[in-house]
Design a protein around this motif. Structure first.
Motif, short mmCIF file in Angstrom:
data_model
loop_
_atom_site.label_atom_id
_atom_site.label_comp_id
_atom_site.label_asym_id
_atom_site.label_seq_id
_atom_site.Cartn_x
_atom_site.Cartn_y
_atom_site.Cartn_z
N CYS A 113 -11.24 -36.28 -11.03
CA CYS A 113 -10.32 -35.70 -10.06
C CYS A 113 -9.20 -34.97 -10.80
N CYS A 147 -5.47 -36.56 -9.26
CA CYS A 147 -4.95 -37.87 -9.66
C CYS A 147 -5.41 -38.25 -11.06
N CYS A 159 -12.39 -36.99 -3.79
CA CYS A 159 -11.99 -38.08 -4.66
C CYS A 159 -11.90 -39.38 -3.88
N HIS A 188 -10.16 -41.83 -4.72
CA HIS A 188 -8.83 -42.42 -4.89
C HIS A 188 -7.78 -41.71 -4.04
N CYS A 189 -7.79 -40.38 -4.06
CA CYS A 189 -6.75 -39.64 -3.35
C CYS A 189 -7.32 -38.67 -2.32
ZN LIG Z 1 -7.99 -38.12 -6.94
#
Ligand SMILES: [Zn+2]
Length: 70
Positions: free
Chosen positions: A8, A11, A30, A32-33
């Motif tokens: 990513c 992040c 992503c 995560h984000c």
């Molecule tokens: Zn990310």
């Protein structure tokens, strides 16, 4: 199974995702984000140069960070 590793850009984290269709890569985000600003990395298995290959280890994108030896 076609599991690819992604990086990513937003992040800075890496994650793996199962990609059944090649075109589905463009729709991934992503984990995560949720950013779509991701890059597909060459998997650990496919970046191992074949024996006698002219391509040096680490020359491929995504391989240099994980090779702790030279
Ligand atoms: Zn990310």
């Amino acid at each position: 199974m076609p599991i690819y590793e992604f990086h990513c850009e937003d992040c800075g984290k890496n994650f793996e995702s199962l990609v059944l269709i090649a075109s589905a890569v463009n729709d991934l985000t992503c984990k995560h984000c949720n950013s779509s600003n991701i890059k597909k990395m060459i998997s650990a298995t496919s970046c191992q140069p074949a024996k006698g290959s002219p391509i040096p280890a680490g020359a491929l994108s995504g391989c240099s960070s994980r090779s702790g030896f030279s």
